[in-house]
Design an enzyme around this catalytic site. Sequence first.
Site, PDB file in Angstrom:
ATOM      1  N   LEU A 107     -42.910 -74.904  30.228  1.00  0.00           N
ATOM      2  CA  LEU A 107     -43.122 -73.719  29.412  1.00  0.00           C
ATOM      3  C   LEU A 107     -44.202 -74.042  28.388  1.00  0.00           C
ATOM      4  O   LEU A 107     -44.264 -75.175  27.889  1.00  0.00           O
ATOM      5  CB  LEU A 107     -41.835 -73.327  28.669  1.00  0.00           C
ATOM      6  CG  LEU A 107     -40.704 -72.722  29.501  1.00  0.00           C
ATOM      7  CD1 LEU A 107     -39.410 -72.749  28.706  1.00  0.00           C
ATOM      8  CD2 LEU A 107     -41.045 -71.298  29.914  1.00  0.00           C
ATOM      9  N   ASP A 108     -45.058 -73.075  28.055  1.00  0.00           N
ATOM     10  CA  ASP A 108     -46.095 -73.363  27.068  1.00  0.00           C
ATOM     11  C   ASP A 108     -45.471 -73.494  25.680  1.00  0.00           C
ATOM     12  O   ASP A 108     -44.318 -73.147  25.455  1.00  0.00           O
ATOM     13  CB  ASP A 108     -47.207 -72.312  27.115  1.00  0.00           C
ATOM     14  CG  ASP A 108     -46.729 -70.916  26.753  1.00  0.00           C
ATOM     15  OD1 ASP A 108     -46.184 -70.748  25.647  1.00  0.00           O
ATOM     16  OD2 ASP A 108     -46.900 -69.992  27.573  1.00  0.00           O
ATOM     17  N   LYS A 109     -46.254 -73.978  24.755  1.00  0.00           N
ATOM     18  CA  LYS A 109     -45.758 -74.296  23.414  1.00  0.00           C
ATOM     19  C   LYS A 109     -45.149 -73.089  22.712  1.00  0.00           C
ATOM     20  O   LYS A 109     -44.146 -73.211  21.999  1.00  0.00           O
ATOM     21  CB  LYS A 109     -46.902 -74.869  22.561  1.00  0.00           C
ATOM     22  CG  LYS A 109     -46.489 -75.314  21.168  1.00  0.00           C
ATOM     23  CD  LYS A 109     -47.660 -75.927  20.419  1.00  0.00           C
ATOM     24  CE  LYS A 109     -47.234 -76.399  19.024  1.00  0.00           C
ATOM     25  NZ  LYS A 109     -48.362 -77.024  18.287  1.00  0.00           N
ATOM     26  N   SER A 111     -43.719 -70.493  24.117  1.00  0.00           N
ATOM     27  CA  SER A 111     -42.604 -69.889  24.846  1.00  0.00           C
ATOM     28  C   SER A 111     -41.341 -70.723  24.665  1.00  0.00           C
ATOM     29  O   SER A 111     -41.402 -71.882  24.255  1.00  0.00           O
ATOM     30  CB  SER A 111     -42.944 -69.755  26.337  1.00  0.00           C
ATOM     31  OG  SER A 111     -44.079 -68.925  26.511  1.00  0.00           O
TER      32      SER A 111
END
Length: 241
Positions: A107-109, A111
């Site tokens: 997951l990106d930072k 999210s």
Amino acid sequence: MSYRINHFLSKSGVCSRRAADRLVRQGRVRVNQQPALLGMKVAAEDDVRLDGHPVVLVENQYFYRLYYKPRGVVCTQNLAVDGNLLTAIKPMQTSTWPNYFFAVGRLDKDSEGALLLTNNGTLTNCLLNENKTLPKRYLVTVTPQVTDEFLEKMSAGVEILDQVTEPCRVFRLSEQIIQIELTQGLNRQIRRMCQALGYQVQRLIRIEFAGLGINHLPAGNIRPLCANEIAKIESLSKNKP
């Protein structure tokens, strides 16, 4: 009981068997202070090291945890990166945790939500290879208010990254919150889809990954998988190379 070196590394949670063969070829694995050889047999009592770090085999015991990654944590185990995963979860680790484990389902930072932690190298390799077709569910808060047109376009597919996204299921939960179910896994897909339609994502939570739901797990916490969940995800790697 002895195992081939690639099976030993995979069973220890280091990596898949195929990746283990590469590590051996690169000279990064040593057994009893000698360079490991492809196909060699090792046992639990042997001193096996990867890049100088001991690799311990726990017979017939895989590690499975579901982590609710909060916003701000980066899905990397590089300690030099601010907000890295290892630093975030360190207060919750115990002596029963394996030396090596993988974070599956990046997951990106910005999210948050479900992230699988496991030392099962074979399963990890399978899930990473199948990531584009694994079911994933998200709660997404957007601005401006959700319209019928927005829902229809999101469901039908949106042009991003020089392609049109696959059809997906999208439901309106409130004026600014939608639930979206994807199997596709393009980079920052939901954020890009919303942006292409003139919307901004205010909050993005993955509430389910590969059938594993965060349910009532608080952000930043970890829970063990139940027997049914373990059986479900392990079935994904059966008959895989």
